[in-house]
Structures are given as C-alpha cells and as structure tokens.
Design an enzyme around this catalytic site. Structure first.
Site, PDB file in Angstrom:
ATOM      1  N   HIS A  58      -2.106 -11.443   0.844  1.00 61.41           N
ATOM      2  CA  HIS A  58      -2.277 -11.424   2.301  1.00 61.41           C
ATOM      3  C   HIS A  58      -2.708 -12.801   2.794  1.00 61.41           C
ATOM      4  CE1 HIS A  58      -2.850  -7.218   1.041  1.00 61.41           C
ATOM      5  NE2 HIS A  58      -2.276  -6.922   2.196  1.00 61.41           N
TER       6      HIS A  58
ATOM      7  N   ALA B 154       0.013  -0.625   4.875  1.00 58.89           N
ATOM      8  CA  ALA B 154      -0.943   0.312   5.474  1.00 58.89           C
ATOM      9  C   ALA B 154      -1.240  -0.196   6.874  1.00 58.89           C
ATOM     10  CB  ALA B 154      -2.225   0.344   4.656  1.00 58.89           C
TER      11      ALA B 154
ATOM     12  N   SER C 105       0.829  -1.206   0.000  1.00 61.12           N
ATOM     13  CA  SER C 105       0.000   0.000   0.000  1.00 61.12           C
ATOM     14  C   SER C 105       0.861   1.253   0.000  1.00 61.12           C
ATOM     15  CB  SER C 105      -0.887   0.012   1.243  1.00 61.12           C
ATOM     16  OG  SER C 105      -1.685  -1.134   1.243  1.00 61.12           O
TER      17      SER C 105
ATOM     18  N   HIS D   7      -5.135 -13.965  -8.789  1.00 58.23           N
ATOM     19  CA  HIS D   7      -4.501 -12.810  -8.162  1.00 58.23           C
ATOM     20  C   HIS D   7      -3.514 -12.184  -9.136  1.00 58.23           C
ATOM     21  CE1 HIS D   7      -2.906 -10.261  -5.053  1.00 58.23           C
ATOM     22  NE2 HIS D   7      -3.809 -10.744  -4.220  1.00 58.23           N
TER      23      HIS D   7
ATOM     24  N   TYR E  71      -4.986 -13.423   4.932  1.00 61.13           N
ATOM     25  CA  TYR E  71      -6.446 -13.531   5.071  1.00 61.13           C
ATOM     26  C   TYR E  71      -7.132 -13.911   3.756  1.00 61.13           C
ATOM     27  CZ  TYR E  71      -6.398  -8.710   3.269  1.00 61.13           C
ATOM     28  OH  TYR E  71      -6.166  -7.588   2.513  1.00 61.13           O
ATOM     29  N   GLU E  72      -6.415 -13.771   2.639  1.00 58.13           N
ATOM     30  CA  GLU E  72      -7.056 -14.072   1.358  1.00 58.13           C
ATOM     31  C   GLU E  72      -7.314 -15.560   1.179  1.00 58.13           C
ATOM     32  OE1 GLU E  72      -5.421 -11.769  -2.094  1.00 58.13           O
ATOM     33  OE2 GLU E  72      -4.225 -10.868  -0.505  1.00 58.13           O
TER      34      GLU E  72
ATOM     35  N   MET F 140      -2.186  -6.124   8.576  1.00 60.87           N
ATOM     36  CA  MET F 140      -2.453  -7.528   8.242  1.00 60.87           C
ATOM     37  C   MET F 140      -1.445  -8.100   7.245  1.00 60.87           C
ATOM     38  SD  MET F 140      -6.569  -7.124   7.726  1.00 60.87           S
ATOM     39  CE  MET F 140      -7.532  -6.045   8.800  1.00 60.87           C
ATOM     40  N   SER F 141      -0.240  -7.571   7.248  1.00 61.66           N
ATOM     41  CA  SER F 141       0.754  -8.072   6.285  1.00 61.66           C
ATOM     42  C   SER F 141       2.141  -8.039   6.920  1.00 61.66           C
ATOM     43  CB  SER F 141       0.726  -7.201   5.020  1.00 61.66           C
ATOM     44  OG  SER F 141       1.200  -5.905   5.300  1.00 61.66           O
TER      45      SER F 141
ATOM     46  N   ASN G 279      -5.213   5.278   9.435  1.00 65.73           N
ATOM     47  CA  ASN G 279      -6.387   5.540  10.303  1.00 65.73           C
ATOM     48  C   ASN G 279      -5.956   5.388  11.753  1.00 65.73           C
ATOM     49  OD1 ASN G 279      -6.324   2.572   9.220  1.00 65.73           O
ATOM     50  ND2 ASN G 279      -7.291   2.457  11.240  1.00 65.73           N
TER      51      ASN G 279
ATOM     52  N   HIS H 222     -12.459   0.657   5.000  1.00 68.05           N
ATOM     53  CA  HIS H 222     -11.424   0.448   3.983  1.00 68.05           C
ATOM     54  C   HIS H 222     -11.298   1.705   3.111  1.00 68.05           C
ATOM     55  CE1 HIS H 222      -8.735  -1.650   1.339  1.00 68.05           C
ATOM     56  NE2 HIS H 222      -9.535  -1.485   0.298  1.00 68.05           N
TER      57      HIS H 222
END
Ligand code: HPA
Length: 275
Positions: free
Chosen positions: A81, A111, A28, A59, A83-84, A210-211, A234, A246
């Site tokens: 990621h 991010a 990001s 992807h 979570y994917e 998350m990465s 954020n 998001h």
C-alpha cells in the site's frame, strides 16, 4: 525489457511455462486463493533482481503462477500500500512487471468502507470507476514507467467487457454483489472522518479504501484490462456512527472469503479467450 521481466521469463521457461493472460492482485479476501491453486511456480519478490530494491523492506510477497480450475493465472500474493512507505515505486514495479511479461488482464480485490447507504458489511461492490484521492499519481515523474504513454486514457479504467462478465455471474453467487460503483482511493492510513465521507458521498463515491487506484492507473498505462471488486468490510465513518476498527475489517473479510473465492474462480473461467 526490465530486469525483473527477464528474470521471471527465465524462471517460466526453465519450467516450460508461459505467461498467462490474467494476473491477479490477491488483496483482502483473496489471500487464501493460493490454497486452491495448483501452483507451478512461486517466486519471492525479494529474489527478483531489480524488484527487491523497490519493494518495501521486509515485505513478504511473491508471484505465484498456477491454475484455478482450467485457467492459468499469475498472482501477486502480498500487496503493498502507498501508506506503508509514502512511495509509489513498490506498487508500480510489480504491476509493470506483470504487464511487460505479457499479462493482458488484471483482477484486483480490496477491502473498503461502504459510503453508499445501501451497502452493508459483507456485501461486494463491482468497481465501475474510481476517484483518485491519494494526492499523487503512480505515473508522476515517469519513474520506471517504460515506453507507455505519458497521458494514458482512463475512460474505461475498469474494462466494461470484464465488468459485464462479472455482473452476469453476480446472481449465481451466495454473496450480495452490487453491480457497479465508484471506489474512492485514499492515502490513509488513518480512516476518514465523517465529514470526509460526506464529501466523498457528494463526489459520487460508493466505497472507500486505500489501495487499487495506483495499480489500476499503472495497468491502464500498460494497456491491461482491469476488473476490480471491493469487499465492503464496514460502514464508512459516520454512516451509522460506530467507530471503525481494523479488527472489524478483518472479521468481515473472514465471513465472505470462501464465497468470494468461489465467485472469482467462476469469473476467471468465464473470461473470453484472447487472440
Ligand atoms: N476506509 C478506508 N479504507 C478502508 C475502510 C474504510 O472505511 N474499510 C476498509 N478499508
């Protein structure tokens, strides 16, 4: 050597190119980096034998080799990621490929939510250390991890030398860059609850995302030097009380993208030559 490495070496050789010292995960805030690069080679993940099987189906992603200023870098344009898929293999495979190709450094951006009350959206935090809160480890089971150590040392997971370079340059940037902090890597994909953010704060986290954690672990196992930075997109949940979205994350990234690119470009020029 693995199949993806053989394939990429052949692609490089065909064009008379060699493996650069530095690889980048274009996370990001840095996706647009390729617009500024003089690109010499672009290879879709799906065209790399042995890699396509482990990347998430459909992807989009590619390896890009090109120059930023005077420096040649190999970028991963498109990151995966945990979570994917709930599977670490798609994250491990491309990093291992970069390491086995011979890249010795890895620059990672992400991010993140600001846990530290001094951080505001739009700030950048240089990553000094991390907390692996993902509940798993990319090295688990040794799936596809080659000859590296089973128990890699993580004392200097983020290279102190590269961090020092990044700190040195921070003052020249138009960004507000915090010169060190702890990144907590969560599994996601839901954002955290305020209680979880309070817990992370107590544990010493400054930012949450998350990465990055799995990539950094794999890179360390391969002996690569890692430098990482988080764009604070954020306030983390409960820090100011506003709900997270998001959209807010994406909007904040857009506001800092140009400055982050400029900062990273200058940083790349500053990395000392390796023997
Ligand atoms: N939490 C987790 N991941 C994130 C956040 C957050 O607040 N912001 C951007 N990625």
């Amino acid at each position: 050597m693995t199949e993806p490495v053989d394939y990429l070496e052949e692609q490089l050789q065909t064009k008379g190119l060699s493996t650069p010292e530095t690889a980048m995960v274009l996370g990001s805030g840095l996706g647009g980096m390729t617009d500024e690069m003089e690109i010499d080679l672009s290879v879709s993940y799906e065209d790399v034998p042995g890699l396509s099987a482990s990347t998430v189906e459909g992807h989009a992603g590619r390896f890009v080799l090109g120059t930023v200023g005077d420096v040649t870098v190999l970028g991963m344009d498109g990151r995966v990621h945990y979570y994917e898929s709930g599977d670490m293999a798609p994250i491990v495979a491309p990093i291992r490929t970069l390491g086995e190709l011979g890249c010795q450094r890895l620059l990672i951006t992400n991010a993140a939510g600001g846990v530290n009350a001094d951080f505001d959206p739009g700030d950048v935090m240089l990553i000094e250390d991390h907390l692996n809160m993902m509940g798993t480890n990319p090295l688990l089971g040794r799936a596809g991890l080659g000859d590296g150590p089973m128990f890699p040392d993580m004392t200097n997971a983020y290279s102190p030398d590269l961090l020092a370079e990044a700190r040195d340059l921070a003052g020249d940037s138009d960004l507000t860059i915090h010169d060190g902090g702890v990144y907590a890597g969560m599994m996601g994909p839901s954002y955290e609850t305020p209680a979880e953010i309070e817990m992370l704060d107590t544990l010493g986290a400054d930012a949450v995302g998350m990465s990055t954690v799995p990539e950094t672990i794999v890179a360390n196992q391969l002996g690569m030097d890692v430098v990482g930075m988080s764009t604070i997109t954020n306030y983390a949940a409960g820090v100011v009380g506003d709900p997270l979205s998001h959209e807010e994350v994406v909007e904040t990234i857009e506001t800092i993208e140009d400055d982050l690119r400029a900062y990273v470009s200058t940083l790349l020029q500053r990395f000392p030559e390796l023997e």
